[in-house]
Design an enzyme around this catalytic site. Structure first.
Site, PDB file in Angstrom:
ATOM      1  N   SER A   1      -8.495  -2.870 -38.616  1.00  0.00           N
ATOM      2  CA  SER A   1      -7.058  -2.971 -38.874  1.00  0.00           C
ATOM      3  C   SER A   1      -6.342  -3.709 -37.738  1.00  0.00           C
ATOM      4  CB  SER A   1      -6.455  -1.571 -39.030  1.00  0.00           C
ATOM      5  OG  SER A   1      -5.055  -1.648 -39.163  1.00  0.00           O
ATOM      6  N   GLU A   2      -5.301  -4.449 -38.104  1.00  0.00           N
ATOM      7  CA  GLU A   2      -4.473  -5.139 -37.108  1.00  0.00           C
ATOM      8  C   GLU A   2      -3.096  -4.491 -36.994  1.00  0.00           C
ATOM      9  OE1 GLU A   2      -4.332  -9.223 -38.223  1.00  0.00           O
ATOM     10  OE2 GLU A   2      -6.404  -9.624 -37.645  1.00  0.00           O
ATOM     11  N   HIS A   3      -2.885  -3.418 -37.759  1.00  0.00           N
ATOM     12  CA  HIS A   3      -1.603  -2.725 -37.716  1.00  0.00           C
ATOM     13  C   HIS A   3      -1.555  -1.850 -36.458  1.00  0.00           C
ATOM     14  CE1 HIS A   3       1.717  -0.068 -38.788  1.00  0.00           C
ATOM     15  NE2 HIS A   3       2.048  -0.960 -39.717  1.00  0.00           N
TER      16      HIS A   3
ATOM     17  N   VAL B   1     -19.851   5.281 -44.120  1.00  0.00           N
ATOM     18  CA  VAL B   1     -21.068   6.077 -44.334  1.00  0.00           C
ATOM     19  C   VAL B   1     -21.182   6.459 -45.809  1.00  0.00           C
ATOM     20  CG1 VAL B   1     -22.505   7.921 -43.375  1.00  0.00           C
ATOM     21  CG2 VAL B   1     -20.581   7.053 -42.049  1.00  0.00           C
TER      22      VAL B   1
ATOM     23  N   GLY C   1      -1.447   0.988 -45.986  1.00  0.00           N
ATOM     24  CA  GLY C   1      -2.560   1.525 -45.223  1.00  0.00           C
ATOM     25  C   GLY C   1      -3.834   0.743 -45.468  1.00  0.00           C
TER      26      GLY C   1
ATOM     27  N   ASP D   1       7.714  -9.468 -38.615  1.00  0.00           N
ATOM     28  CA  ASP D   1       9.154  -9.710 -38.488  1.00  0.00           C
ATOM     29  C   ASP D   1       9.494 -11.196 -38.595  1.00  0.00           C
ATOM     30  OD1 ASP D   1       9.670  -7.001 -37.986  1.00  0.00           O
ATOM     31  OD2 ASP D   1       9.222  -7.245 -35.856  1.00  0.00           O
TER      32      ASP D   1
ATOM     33  N   GLU E   1     -10.166   2.421 -39.785  1.00  0.00           N
ATOM     34  CA  GLU E   1      -9.144   1.556 -39.168  1.00  0.00           C
ATOM     35  C   GLU E   1      -9.715   0.554 -38.170  1.00  0.00           C
ATOM     36  OE1 GLU E   1      -6.152   1.320 -40.051  1.00  0.00           O
ATOM     37  OE2 GLU E   1      -5.252   3.228 -40.635  1.00  0.00           O
TER      38      GLU E   1
ATOM     39  N   CYS F   1      31.223 -42.775 -26.273  1.00  0.00           N
ATOM     40  CA  CYS F   1      29.956 -43.307 -25.741  1.00  0.00           C
ATOM     41  C   CYS F   1      28.780 -42.640 -26.447  1.00  0.00           C
ATOM     42  CB  CYS F   1      29.841 -43.042 -24.239  1.00  0.00           C
ATOM     43  SG  CYS F   1      31.045 -43.888 -23.210  1.00  0.00           S
TER      44      CYS F   1
ATOM     45  N   ASP G   1      14.338  -4.102 -35.851  1.00  0.00           N
ATOM     46  CA  ASP G   1      13.051  -3.560 -36.272  1.00  0.00           C
ATOM     47  C   ASP G   1      12.834  -2.256 -35.491  1.00  0.00           C
ATOM     48  OD1 ASP G   1      10.338  -3.507 -37.313  1.00  0.00           O
ATOM     49  OD2 ASP G   1       9.737  -4.059 -35.280  1.00  0.00           O
TER      50      ASP G   1
END
Length: 727
Positions: free
Chosen positions: A455-457, A489, A483, A617, A452, A6, A418
């Site tokens: 930064s998105e880390h 400054v 990094g 990941d 930093e 079917c 990870d």
């Protein structure tokens, strides 16, 4: 639908619609998943194609709930027809077989036996009319013979032969007697098969219990603030941005962010954790979770099909409607099953006639072969186990997106973890600061925090949070896997790994021993260089998840090799891996290289599962044979994975392996019994035992056996629920 044939017929019918790229039909879920060009085709076209093949299509409902109403509609259909057939089958059985058991029959019945049996059989055939329509329509429209075709052939042959015998009795032609009447075979067979189909539908409905339980969690109404007043409205009318009020003891209607008040919320339906979670302004809340003591207001952020609960329902529904690769075996056999069975029935009929047996004897053997055959058991073997298995997983916070992932997870040889957020908690903190070159610790932290800020880390965000009032960088550049470089400054500041600082021409010799010491403790050492001078070292620490070592040990018991993959330096990675009990470490791997490392293991013959939670990941999750996302991770990681672990618990990886292995064992059991039943039942029905034992299977017994064979397969799948607490 009643069998794998079917499924093939419906797939072929939908597949012929212009614009359809693929169609996958699931027997247990009574659902079809179609990929098509929306500018060319639509549900109306699929509905017509399915109807032309002898079936009926229902439109899908929101949140992937289509299998539930379909199952209910099928069950109602079968119950009505079973009731009608049973009312007439009982007197038919008494009239046709009562004298064999010494039961009294009025002389009137004896005189008009053929007519009475015919009149009792006709309503039963009418109740089972769908067997004949679908059985023959399937052959003529899609050229696929199915279970209904076998039922129609078996009962139709018995009925037509009985009509011929009745005509002979009424006209006095031929040598027919009342013993040549097979009306009860046709009528009671239809009743038995309807009974089997009804029991099967009840059992199949129970396999979809996970969806119903999830849907039962939905909240019907919500109290919202609109135009300065409170109003209780249906949940489906809540809009993004609405302010929703939650009182003590109430369920939260949709997903959102707390804006006022505080409370604790029972999130056990989502996380499995019995301890309520504290909620304050800024915290997220999830629809269908239960508010405990306090009262609060939250802003709706996700509503309707976008809520976490709706997405979970969709994931489970999609998984239950998908096909495992092992199903291909049953589908292939189903393509040839019915024609082969009909061929065996004809051979049995002819052989017994040649052997000198009567026409009635040969017909009995042929009909028994047709009605005992059960392609439905083959068709249900895999999908019912998949439905129960994915449902069990959902109850434990293990969301399996498709049946292929479930099958592959049972054969995984290597699991790659990870590090940050998966093996470790991902709750980074600055543990140590070392100042060099005339800089103070505060200066080192302030300069690093400024650099930093954009930064998105995860490590960068932790360092930036140490001095939130630090100056904004005048320029910023992220160096992948190493990094950041920023102008703070008027000074050029480098914050990152050895490679980054060495690349900037800064000597790290004076700090190597301190770095090695931190790394041996499992801390990540981040160097800070200012204007070509090494200014200091910041050690960032993360702690191992309590469940990590247990998960690794269990995987080793299963013979699965654990591997840790990270962009961190080798010493830190080795230290963390050692704490978790992992011997093999792939360290200092750039995000773009993670997928390549997975591929390298696959090329070495490993079947790889990748467990991760971050954006970096995602490529590795997609490359792996099975991608496993920790539910607390990012949306990108979850989207790239085939299995989502709602709870932030690494031992759920072990549970996923155990569940997939158990589900595959059940599938193999189901397939074995389906093959065993048919390979043993068909020869017995053909009469192979008659020469030695004088035993010939009656078609009614064959029909009863066929009806309960598919029920036994579904029941075996349902027994998986007893295993639920041990996952």
């Amino acid at each position: 639908m009643t069998c794998a044939a079917c499924v093939r017929a419906v797939e072929k019918a939908i597949g012929r619609v212009a614009g359809v790229e693929s169609a996958s039909v699931n027997l247990a879920a009574n659902s079809a998943t179609v990929e098509y060009d929306a500018s060319t085709a639509g549900f109306g076209d699929f509905e017509k194609a399915v109807a032309d093949a002898g079936y009926k299509a229902l439109p899908p409902r929101d949140a992937g709930a289509a299998p539930v109403p379909a199952a209910d509609a099928i069950l109602r259909f079968l119950k009505v027809r079973l009731a009608i057939s049973a009312v007439f089958a009982l007197p038919l059985g008494y009239v046709a077989m009562g004298s064999h058991f010494g039961l009294p029959l009025p002389s009137f019945v004896h005189r008009h036996m053929a007519l009475i049996q015919l009149l009792l059989t006709l309503p039963i055939l009418a109740a089972g009319y769908h067997f004949y329509i679908r059985g023959f329509v399937s052959v003529t429209k899609t050229r696929v013979a199915n279970m209904d075709t076998l039922v129609a052939l078996g009962t139709g042959t018995a009925f037509i032969y009985s009509l011929v015998a009745s005509y002979g009795l009424w006209t006095g032609t031929g040598s027919f007697t009342s013993h040549d009447l097979y009306y009860e075979t046709a009528g009671i067979l239809i009743t038995f098969i309807l009974l089997g189909n009804t029991l099967e539908a009840v059992a199949k409905g129970r396999t979809g219990e996970a969806i119903r339980r999830l849907l039962g969690l939905q909240v019907r109404t919500a109290l919202v603030e609109r135009d300065g007043a409170e109003a209780e409205i249906p949940t489906e009318q809540v809009k993004v941005g609405d302010i929703v009020i939650v009182r003590p003891g109430e369920k939260i209607a949709v997903d959102g962010e707390v804006v006022e008040g505080a409370s604790t919320v029972d999130e056990s339906m989502l996380t499995g954790e019995p301890v309520p979670a504290a909620k304050r302004p800024g915290d997220n809340v999830t629809g269908a979770t239960i508010n405990k003591t306090g009262s609060f207001k939250f802003k709706a952020t996700r509503v309707g099909s976008e809520t976490v609960l709706a997405q979970i329902v969709k994931l489970v529904s999609d998984a239950q409607g998908s096909k495992a690769p092992v199903q291909k075996l049953a589908d292939t056999i189903a393509a040839y099953f019915v024609p082969v069975v009909v061929g065996i029935a004809i051979v049995a009929f002819v052989v017994w006639l040649i052997a000198g047996q009567s026409l009635t004897f040969a017909l009995t053997a042929g009909i028994a072969v047709v009605v005992i055959s059960c392609p439905c058991a083959l068709g249900l073997a895999t999908p019912t186990a998949i439905m129960v298995g994915t449902g069990l997983g959902a109850r434990r916070g293990i969301l399996i997106k498709n049946a292929e992932a479930l099958q592959k997870m049972s054969r995984v040889t290597t699991v790659i973890f990870d590090k940050t957020g998966t093996i470790t908690r991902g709750e980074l903190k600055v543990a140590d600061v070392v100042a060099l070159g005339g800089f103070s610790k505060d200066e080192v932290l302030r300069l690093a925090s400024s650099a930093e800020k954009r930064s998105e880390h995860p490590i960068g965000e932790v360092i930036a949070s140490e001095a939130p009032d630090a100056a904004e960088p005048e320029s910023f550049e992220a160096v992948e896997g190493r990094g950041v470089r920023a102008l703070v400054v008027g000074k050029e500041v480098f914050v990152g790994s050895r490679k980054l600082v060495l690349q900037a021409g800064v000597d790290t010799a004076e700090i190597e021993d301190r770095m090695s010491g931190f790394e041996a403790e499992g801390k990540t050492a981040v160097l800070v260089a200012v204007g070509g001078t090494l200014a200091g070292l910041i050690a960032v620490a993360d702690t191992l998840k309590e469940s990590a070592r247990e998960a690794v040990e269990k995987l080793k018991e299963f013979g699965i090799k654990p591997v840790m993959l990270t962009g961190d330096n080798a010493r830190t990675a080795e230290a963390v891996a050692s704490q978790a009990g992992i011997e093999r470490v792939l360290a200092e791997v750039l995000p773009a290289q993670k997928a390549a490392e997975v591929k390298r293991l696959q090329e070495a013959g490993e079947l790889v599962a990748m467990v991760g939670d971050g954006i970096n990941d995602a490529p590795a999750l997609a490359q792996a044979d099975v991608g496993v996302a920790i539910g607390s991770g990012t949306d990108v990681a979850i989207e790239s994975a085939q299995i989502v672990l709602v709870r932030d618990d690494v031992t759920d990886v072990v549970r996923a392996v155990r569940l997939s292995g158990y589900t595959m064992r059940k599938i193999r059991q189901n397939l074995f019994w389906a093959f065993f039943y048919n390979s043993v039942g068909i020869p017995i029905a053909a009469g192979v035992l008659y020469p030695a034992f004088g035993f010939l299977l009656h078609p009614l017994v064959a029909g009863l056996a066929m009806s309960f064979s598919s029920v036994s397969v579904v029941t075996n799948s349902l027994l998986m629920k007893r295993y639920g607490d041990r996952i």
